[in-house]
Design an enzyme around this catalytic site. Structure first.
Site, PDB file in Angstrom:
ATOM      1  N   TYR A   1       2.235  -1.262  12.395  1.00 13.86           N
ATOM      2  CA  TYR A   1       2.600  -1.782  11.069  1.00 13.86           C
ATOM      3  C   TYR A   1       1.681  -2.955  10.702  1.00 13.86           C
ATOM      4  CZ  TYR A   1       5.392  -4.129   7.445  1.00 13.86           C
ATOM      5  OH  TYR A   1       5.800  -4.733   6.283  1.00 13.86           O
TER       6      TYR A   1
ATOM      7  N   ALA B   1      -1.225  -3.638  11.867  1.00 15.62           N
ATOM      8  CA  ALA B   1      -2.601  -3.156  11.675  1.00 15.62           C
ATOM      9  C   ALA B   1      -2.786  -2.583  10.267  1.00 15.62           C
ATOM     10  CB  ALA B   1      -2.945  -2.101  12.730  1.00 15.62           C
TER      11      ALA B   1
ATOM     12  N   GLY C   1       6.741   2.807  -4.489  1.00 15.05           N
ATOM     13  CA  GLY C   1       7.910   2.331  -3.735  1.00 15.05           C
ATOM     14  C   GLY C   1       8.826   1.491  -4.605  1.00 15.05           C
TER      15      GLY C   1
ATOM     16  N   SER D   1       1.520  -8.098   4.386  1.00 13.67           N
ATOM     17  CA  SER D   1       2.642  -8.764   5.059  1.00 13.67           C
ATOM     18  C   SER D   1       2.073  -9.930   5.858  1.00 13.67           C
ATOM     19  CB  SER D   1       3.325  -7.793   6.027  1.00 13.67           C
ATOM     20  OG  SER D   1       4.158  -8.500   6.924  1.00 13.67           O
TER      21      SER D   1
HETATM   22  N1  LIG Z   1      10.994  -6.945   3.182  1.00 14.24           N
HETATM   23  C1  LIG Z   1      10.140  -7.725   3.783  1.00 14.24           C
HETATM   24  O1  LIG Z   1      10.500  -8.722   4.434  1.00 14.24           O
HETATM   25  C2  LIG Z   1       8.662  -7.441   3.694  1.00 14.24           C
HETATM   26  C3  LIG Z   1       7.787  -8.388   4.246  1.00 14.24           C
HETATM   27  C4  LIG Z   1       6.426  -8.163   4.176  1.00 14.24           C
HETATM   28  C5  LIG Z   1       5.944  -7.018   3.558  1.00 14.24           C
HETATM   29  N2  LIG Z   1       6.826  -6.112   3.033  1.00 14.24           N
HETATM   30  C6  LIG Z   1       6.245  -4.920   2.403  1.00 14.24           C
HETATM   31  O2  LIG Z   1       6.725  -4.801   1.089  1.00 14.24           O
HETATM   32  C7  LIG Z   1       6.792  -3.416   0.723  1.00 14.24           C
HETATM   33  C8  LIG Z   1       8.190  -3.103   0.216  1.00 14.24           C
HETATM   34  O3  LIG Z   1       9.109  -3.405   1.249  1.00 14.24           O
HETATM   35  P1  LIG Z   1      10.690  -3.392   1.016  1.00 14.24           P
HETATM   36  O4  LIG Z   1      11.244  -4.427   1.902  1.00 14.24           O
HETATM   37  O5  LIG Z   1      11.002  -3.430  -0.434  1.00 14.24           O
HETATM   38  O6  LIG Z   1      11.035  -1.956   1.645  1.00 14.24           O
HETATM   39  P2  LIG Z   1      12.202  -0.926   1.269  1.00 14.24           P
HETATM   40  O7  LIG Z   1      13.349  -1.623   0.630  1.00 14.24           O
HETATM   41  O8  LIG Z   1      12.441  -0.165   2.515  1.00 14.24           O
HETATM   42  O9  LIG Z   1      11.508   0.045   0.169  1.00 14.24           O
HETATM   43  C9  LIG Z   1      10.431   0.859   0.553  1.00 14.24           C
HETATM   44  C10 LIG Z   1       9.901   1.647  -0.614  1.00 14.24           C
HETATM   45  O10 LIG Z   1       8.833   2.480  -0.121  1.00 14.24           O
HETATM   46  C11 LIG Z   1       9.091   3.835  -0.453  1.00 14.24           C
HETATM   47  N3  LIG Z   1       8.719   4.773   0.608  1.00 14.24           N
HETATM   48  C12 LIG Z   1       9.109   4.773   1.900  1.00 14.24           C
HETATM   49  N4  LIG Z   1       8.636   5.881   2.522  1.00 14.24           N
HETATM   50  C13 LIG Z   1       7.948   6.592   1.600  1.00 14.24           C
HETATM   51  C14 LIG Z   1       7.244   7.824   1.622  1.00 14.24           C
HETATM   52  N5  LIG Z   1       7.156   8.595   2.725  1.00 14.24           N
HETATM   53  N6  LIG Z   1       6.655   8.259   0.482  1.00 14.24           N
HETATM   54  C15 LIG Z   1       6.747   7.524  -0.641  1.00 14.24           C
HETATM   55  N7  LIG Z   1       7.396   6.358  -0.727  1.00 14.24           N
HETATM   56  C16 LIG Z   1       7.998   5.892   0.377  1.00 14.24           C
HETATM   57  C17 LIG Z   1      10.614   3.926  -0.600  1.00 14.24           C
HETATM   58  O11 LIG Z   1      10.904   5.046  -1.423  1.00 14.24           O
HETATM   59  P3  LIG Z   1      12.188   5.997  -1.066  1.00 14.24           P
HETATM   60  O12 LIG Z   1      13.384   5.215  -1.526  1.00 14.24           O
HETATM   61  O13 LIG Z   1      11.952   7.237  -1.841  1.00 14.24           O
HETATM   62  O14 LIG Z   1      12.161   6.194   0.423  1.00 14.24           O
HETATM   63  C18 LIG Z   1      10.945   2.580  -1.234  1.00 14.24           C
HETATM   64  O15 LIG Z   1      10.797   2.646  -2.615  1.00 14.24           O
HETATM   65  C19 LIG Z   1       6.401  -2.627   1.965  1.00 14.24           C
HETATM   66  O16 LIG Z   1       5.049  -2.250   1.893  1.00 14.24           O
HETATM   67  C20 LIG Z   1       6.621  -3.620   3.095  1.00 14.24           C
HETATM   68  O17 LIG Z   1       5.796  -3.341   4.192  1.00 14.24           O
HETATM   69  C21 LIG Z   1       8.163  -6.295   3.086  1.00 14.24           C
END
Ligand SMILES: NC(=O)c1ccc[n+]([C@@H]2O[C@H](COP(=O)([O-])OP(=O)(O)OC[C@H]3O[C@@H](n4cnc5c(N)ncnc54)[C@H](OP(=O)(O)O)[C@@H]3O)[C@@H](O)[C@H]2O)c1
Length: 256
Positions: free
Chosen positions: A161, A163, A26, A148
Site C-alpha cells: 500500500y 509503495a 472512488g 498517503s
Molecule cells: N482514510 C484515511 O485515513 C486515508 C489516509 C490516507 C490516504 N487515504 C486514501 O484516500 C483514498 C480514499 O480513502 P477512503 O478512506 O475514503 O476509503 P473508502 O472509504 O474505503 O473508499 C474507497 C473508495 O474507493 C473505491 N474503490 C475501492 N475498490 C475499488 C475498485 N476495485 N474499483 C473501483 N473503485 C474502488 C470505493 O468504491 P466502492 O464503494 O464501489 O467499493 C470507494 O469509493 C484512498 O486512495 C486511500 O488510500 C485514506
C-alpha cells in the site's frame, strides 16, 4: 503575451458560461464522497465507484461512470468513455479510489498485492495518461492523486500500500515536469495529497489500541475528517492555488 493569455481567457470563459467539470474516482463513500459534496455547487461532477450500487447518496446533476479498477478491461473501457463522453469540458481529475489490505508482506496473498497495485497505482497511471492527452491539447487542467502519509514514512504491514502511495507522489511530480516539457505555455498542474489518519470506512477497522497509538503522534490531538481533506482539494482545484504544482500536500494534523 498572447500565449499566456489564451489559457487565462479559457478559464474565465468557462467559469462565466458553464461550470468546470471534475472527475472524482472512488466517490461512493469516505473521502471521495466528502470531496463530491464539497465541490457539487461549484463544479459539474463525474463520479466514479466500482459499481453503481455503491452509491448510497445522490448528488443531484452528477454523472456516474463506474468501473472495477482491479479489472484491466473495465479500466480500459472507463478511460475510453472518459475521453469520448467528457473530454470536451474536463477541467480536473481527482484520482482518489484506493484499497488497503494490511498484513505482513510475508503473508500477503498475491491477489491482494495485485489489487493494490492495480487499483491504487495502475488505474491512476492510465487515467493520467488519458487526461494528459486531453489537457495538453487544451493547455490547461488539474490532476490530483490521492497519496498517503505512509507513502513518505512507510508503515509496517502496509508495504505494498505504501509503495503504491509513494508511486503516486513520484507520478505527480514527474507529470508536472512532463506537461511543462511537452507544452511550455500550458497551465497544467499535477499534485498529490497525502492525508494522515482520517476517519472513514478505510480506518474504521483499526483496533482501538492502535488508534490511540496514532492519536498520540498527532500534534493536532484529533483524527482528521473527510471534510478536512475535501476543503484542501477544493482549494487546490481553485485558481487561488495556480502556483502549486508538483507538490505533495500533507493533510495530517502534524502526524509525526
Ligand atoms: N482514510 C484515511 O485515513 C486515508 C489516509 C490516507 C490516504 N487515504 C486514501 O484516500 C483514498 C480514499 O480513502 P477512503 O478512506 O475514503 O476509503 P473508502 O472509504 O474505503 O473508499 C474507497 C473508495 O474507493 C473505491 N474503490 C475501492 N475498490 C475499488 C475498485 N476495485 N474499483 C473501483 N473503485 C474502488 C470505493 O468504491 P466502492 O464503494 O464501489 O467499493 C470507494 O469509493 C484512498 O486512495 C486511500 O488510500 C485514506
Amino acid at each position: 503575451m498572447q500565449i499566456c493569455l489564451r489559457p487565462f481567457v479559457n478559464n474565465c470563459a468557462s467559469s462565466l458560461m458553464e461550470k468546470r467539470k471534475v472527475l472524482i474516482t472512488g466517490a461512493s463513500k469516505g473521502l471521495g464522497l466528502a470531496i463530491a459534496k464539497r465541490l457539487a455547487a461549484e463544479y459539474t461532477l463525474v463520479l466514479h465507484a466500482s459499481r453503481a450500487e455503491s452509491f448510497t447518496e445522490n448528488i443531484p446533476g452528477a454523472n456516474i461512470l463506474c468501473a472495477d479498477l482491479s479489472d484491466g478491461a473495465q479500466l480500459a473501457e472507463f478511460c475510453k468513455k472518459l475521453k469520448s463522453e467528457h473530454a470536451d469540458d474536463l477541467y480536473a481529475v481527482i484520482n482518489n479510489a484506493g484499497v488497503t489490505y494490511d498484513r505482513p508482506l510475508l503473508y500477503q496473498p498475491e491477489r491482494e498485492i495485485d489489487a493494490m497495485l492495480s487499483i491504487n497505482l495502475k488505474a491512476p497511471v492510465m487515467i493520467c495518461k488519458t487526461v494528459m492527452k486531453i489537457f495538453i491539447q487544451k493547455k490547461h487542467g488539474v490532476i490530483i492523486n490521492m497519496s498517503s502519509c505512509v507513502g513518505e514514512s512507510g508503515n509496517a504491514f502496509q508495504s505494498v500500500y505504501a509503495a503504491t502511495k509513494a508511486g503516486l507522489v513520484a507520478l505527480s511530480k514527474s507529470l508536472a515536469r512532463e506537461a511543462s516539457a511537452i507544452s511550455m505555455d500550458s497551465h497544467i498542474r499535477v499534485l498529490s495529497v497525502a492525508p494522515g489518519f482520517i476517519e472513514t470506512g478505510m480506518t474504521a477497522s483499526i483496533p482501538e489500541t492502535e488508534k490511540q497509538k496514532y492519536l498520540g503522534m498527532i500534534p493536532s490531538n484529533r483524527f482528521g475528517t473527510a471534510d478536512d481533506v475535501a476543503e484542501t482539494i477544493a482549494f487546490l482545484l481553485s485558481d487561488k492555488a495556480s502556483y502549486i504544482n508538483g507538490s505533495n500536500i500533507q493533510v495530517n494534523g502534524g502526524l509525526l
